[in-house]
Design an enzyme around this catalytic site. Sequence first.
Site, mmCIF file in Angstrom:
data_model
loop_
_atom_site.group_PDB
_atom_site.id
_atom_site.type_symbol
_atom_site.label_atom_id
_atom_site.label_comp_id
_atom_site.label_asym_id
_atom_site.label_seq_id
_atom_site.Cartn_x
_atom_site.Cartn_y
_atom_site.Cartn_z
ATOM 1 N N LYS A 177 0.854 -1.195 0.000
ATOM 2 C CA LYS A 177 0.000 0.000 0.000
ATOM 3 C C LYS A 177 0.881 1.234 0.000
ATOM 4 O O LYS A 177 1.912 1.266 0.689
ATOM 5 C CB LYS A 177 -0.902 0.020 1.236
ATOM 6 C CG LYS A 177 -1.676 1.322 1.414
ATOM 7 C CD LYS A 177 -2.336 1.399 2.774
ATOM 8 C CE LYS A 177 -2.937 2.776 3.026
ATOM 9 N NZ LYS A 177 -3.565 2.903 4.351
ATOM 10 N N GLU A 192 -7.579 12.465 13.683
ATOM 11 C CA GLU A 192 -6.685 11.353 13.994
ATOM 12 C C GLU A 192 -5.623 11.685 15.041
ATOM 13 O O GLU A 192 -4.754 12.526 14.815
ATOM 14 C CB GLU A 192 -5.997 10.879 12.707
ATOM 15 C CG GLU A 192 -5.143 9.642 12.888
ATOM 16 C CD GLU A 192 -4.713 9.040 11.567
ATOM 17 O OE1 GLU A 192 -3.849 8.159 11.604
ATOM 18 O OE2 GLU A 192 -5.232 9.447 10.514
#
Length: 462
Positions: A215, A264
């Site tokens: 990824k 986050e």
Amino acid sequence: MNRKLSTTNDDPSKKDQSTVHFFIDTIEVERLSALAFFEAGEDAFDGKRFFWQNREKNFTLVGLGHAYTIESNEDESRYETVEQQWKALIAVSNYKDYPQQPILFGSYTFDPKKAVSNEWSHFSHAYFALATHQLVIRNEKMYVNSHIVSREAITVEDIKRCNAERDELLHKAQVRGSKSYAKLHVTSMMEPYKEEYLQSITQVTDKIKEGVAEKVVIARSLALEFSAEVTASNVLAQVYAEQPESYLFALEKEQNLFFGASPERLVLVKDNKAYSSCIAGSIKRGATKEMDDQLGQSLLNDAKNLQEHQYVVEMISQSFKENCINYTVPTAPQLLRIRDIQHLYTPVEGDLNEGATILQMVANLHPTPALGGSPRGKAMDMIRDYEPMNRGLYAGPIGWMNAEGDGEFAVAIRSALLQQKKAFLYAGGGIVADSEAMSEYDETLVKFRPMLRALGGQLNDD
């Protein structure tokens, strides 16, 4: 109130040593708006202010002026540089005599190995400041700290001037209150490197299919221009009103303001306990509750997003395994919903090993697979090769730590860089083997929305 410290100059080529004096004063205040305090420093401390509010809204930090700064353009040692200089300064303070500790606030760039682009040229790869005047709102208590750090002996007159300056700021904030601002007017919106971005998705996907990485997160920018110069106070007020459920942050450096509303957490350290958030995988909000629930459920069942999320869970869990005596991780993600977007979310917490620090955790965790990719080294190499921009502070760690070593850092996403009449917004997405360029492009549009709305812009489908 003055103690002495023998410390080396920031430049390692200069070996001379000098004495540092550190003065602290704390007063408790009532009925004070954090935004009003930030605005009160607009004239005297323009370009030297910061703002932070956590997601739970039980801790707010505002800094006006610079009593002490730490900057580094090193690569691997930039975390250690900040930690060592902060510990050295704190060692000469008498902070335990006061109800509120000094707090260091700042940020790190995403990748010091990427060449600096024009909009980020004013920022160092590590940039931290101890404010001259620091407001802390924690639960129901409000304190203002004033700090003087000097290589010369601090005189009674220095302290009087500092306290008079503080009292003037408090008077402005309390009497004038927070201003009202009209919505900003965007005159143009441009997508720099759009074609290069779309091409990079195809290039990275091909490399992933070849087995180079699992990824890779590729980001892009959106450039805005306004009808008039925009102030930091105006922008912060807009973001404060638009994104109350996120971490809110703003950091000035001369005529540049980096700000955002991030969902986050990277890491929180409190009383030798560490907490982090695995956030990866996202989808838009629904117009109705039924549609919202359907979208959320589809996200919880989506193989691509679950795979992306698992990369983050595994990496953060490994970091906690290395730095904690014990730690806990839920077996499945839940939904984290904010105004414009919903994410897959898994909280992680643990008890820190003896000697482990918040900046060691930050260095160990950054960048998570949610912002870099997996495996980390290969993903970062591909970002440097294919991403058509420099992220600067976007997606880097931003946050604070106090004298005792407690603190919190968020991941600086849903963020933008303001430069007078211009602003640059940033967003990215995780690329895996079956990613499609236009689908990834559409995902960045969703992620642009929080900052775009706060700045008065809109997308075609708004």
